[in-house]
Structure formats: structure tokens, C-alpha cells
Scaffold this motif. Structure first.
Motif, mmCIF file in Angstrom:
data_model
loop_
_atom_site.group_PDB
_atom_site.id
_atom_site.type_symbol
_atom_site.label_atom_id
_atom_site.label_comp_id
_atom_site.label_asym_id
_atom_site.label_seq_id
_atom_site.Cartn_x
_atom_site.Cartn_y
_atom_site.Cartn_z
ATOM 1 N N SER A 13 18.036 4.574 46.996
ATOM 2 C CA SER A 13 18.958 5.653 46.649
ATOM 3 C C SER A 13 18.978 6.679 47.778
ATOM 4 N N ASN A 14 20.031 7.463 47.822
ATOM 5 C CA ASN A 14 20.143 8.498 48.852
ATOM 6 C C ASN A 14 19.262 9.700 48.566
ATOM 7 N N ASN A 15 18.823 9.852 47.315
ATOM 8 C CA ASN A 15 18.036 11.044 46.958
ATOM 9 C C ASN A 15 16.633 10.694 46.484
ATOM 10 N N ASN A 16 16.129 9.527 46.880
ATOM 11 C CA ASN A 16 14.780 9.062 46.543
ATOM 12 C C ASN A 16 14.561 8.845 45.054
ATOM 13 N N SER A 19 15.653 3.311 42.050
ATOM 14 C CA SER A 19 16.881 2.511 41.994
ATOM 15 C C SER A 19 17.100 1.889 40.625
ATOM 16 N N LYS A 35 27.531 1.221 48.129
ATOM 17 C CA LYS A 35 27.723 1.284 49.582
ATOM 18 C C LYS A 35 26.619 0.484 50.268
ATOM 19 N N TRP A 36 27.022 -0.272 51.247
ATOM 20 C CA TRP A 36 26.116 -1.136 51.983
ATOM 21 C C TRP A 36 25.975 -0.601 53.401
ATOM 22 N N LYS A 37 24.761 -0.256 53.780
ATOM 23 C CA LYS A 37 24.499 0.230 55.135
ATOM 24 C C LYS A 37 23.981 -0.924 55.980
ATOM 25 N N TYR A 39 21.872 -1.691 59.053
ATOM 26 C CA TYR A 39 20.917 -1.116 59.998
ATOM 27 C C TYR A 39 20.910 -1.940 61.271
ATOM 28 N N SER A 65 33.539 0.471 56.242
ATOM 29 C CA SER A 65 32.553 0.607 55.176
ATOM 30 C C SER A 65 32.537 -0.667 54.358
ATOM 31 N N TYR A 67 30.612 -2.790 50.919
ATOM 32 C CA TYR A 67 29.984 -2.569 49.625
ATOM 33 C C TYR A 67 29.374 -3.870 49.127
#
Length: 96
Positions: A13-16, A19, A35-37, A39, A65, A67
Motif C-alpha cells: 500500500s502507499n500508506n503502509n 494490504s 496501479k502497477w509500478k 521498478y 500507467s 494496472y
């Protein structure tokens, strides 16, 4: 819930936040997209092993972007859903 991800993909998650608790809050009457990042690995000085926390660089989202799809099991069964290559989307086929 069907969350098709590859062995080298991780759910964070973006905010720790945990999940799993985020997934448990999803409305099971809809297909969801996360959303799929991507790396970008790079050489680390004095590094002999892969450590996830060293993965700092992400592909620029302005380039595109992507997903990953999350499918509630009931929808999958009832709608004859097929997941596309890469697990980025899905198609529903009418049952005959």
C-alpha cells in the motif's frame, strides 16, 4: 478473490496499511484495478544479493500507467471471465 500476480510482483500500500485489510474492504460486486509500478533494477555498489528495499527507481507514469486486475470469485464464476496476458485486464464471455 482472485488477484493474479507473478512471483516477482508484490502487493503493497502507499500508506503502509496492511494490504490484506485493504482487499477485505473492496466491494465484491465489481472488478477492481490496482496501479502497477514497474521498478527498474540498477547496479548497487557492494551488493551481492537482491533486496527489495533497494529497488528505488520506478518507470515514469507519464510514459504509461498499468494496472493489475482483482476479480471477486463470485463474479469470476458467474460471468465466465478470462484474464488477459499479464493480468492487467479481463474479458467476460457469455455462457452458452
Amino acid at each position: 478473490m482472485i488477484l493474479p500476480i507473478d512471483a516477482d510482483e508484490f502487493l503493497v500500500s502507499n500508506n503502509n496499511e496492511n494490504s490484506r485489510s485493504i482487499l477485505e474492504k473492496l466491494d465484491l460486486s465489481y472488478i477492481h484495478y490496482i496501479k502497477w509500478k514497474t521498478y527498474i533494477p540498477h547496479e548497487q555498489p557492494n551488493s551481492d544479493s537482491f533486496i527489495l528495499s533497494k529497488m528505488k527507481f520506478v518507470r515514469n507514469p507519464k510514459i504509461g500507467s498499468y494496472y493489475k486486475v482483482i476479480i471477486p470469485t463470485k463474479l469470476y464464476i458467474e460471468n465466465n471471465i478470462l484474464v488477459n496476458d499479464g493480468n492487467h485486464d479481463c474479458l467476460m464471455y457469455q455462457k452458452r
